[in-house]
Enzyme design. Sequence first.
Site, short mmCIF file in Angstrom:
data_model
loop_
_atom_site.label_atom_id
_atom_site.label_comp_id
_atom_site.label_asym_id
_atom_site.label_seq_id
_atom_site.Cartn_x
_atom_site.Cartn_y
_atom_site.Cartn_z
N CYS A 34 -12.27 -56.86 -53.17
CA CYS A 34 -12.44 -58.20 -53.74
C CYS A 34 -13.69 -58.89 -53.17
O CYS A 34 -13.72 -59.24 -51.99
CB CYS A 34 -11.18 -59.02 -53.45
SG CYS A 34 -11.33 -60.78 -53.73
N CYS A 37 -13.25 -62.38 -51.77
CA CYS A 37 -12.53 -62.28 -50.49
C CYS A 37 -13.52 -62.01 -49.36
O CYS A 37 -13.44 -62.60 -48.28
CB CYS A 37 -11.50 -61.16 -50.54
SG CYS A 37 -10.20 -61.38 -51.76
#
Length: 111
Positions: A34, A37
């Site tokens: 991600c 993230c």
Amino acid sequence: MASANVVQFTDDNFEAEVIKSDKPVLVDFWAEWCMPCRMLTPTIEAVAGDFAGRAKVGKMDTDANRNTAFKFQISAIPTIILFKGGQVAKKFVGLTSKDDLTKALNDAIGG
């Protein structure tokens, strides 16, 4: 990847480290693949340093710890949940600013 102040939460230690903590706990639900993230990681590390000794700040890899992610209905990452007294106090979905996380933690510590 994580700094010394960032706790690694897992399905196995979540109950002891988060739910039973006597301090507020900020949990960053994330995954390696991600990109948002990854962009959030420096913010999490900075907040962890700022609140060392006053709150726990850590990360939970949702791919490796699916049970906890499922329990807290993590459907998008990054999701950050602030726990106080074992309960969800605040939830952030998506990239979140250091100021927002700092305010939430200060409110949890002071309130």
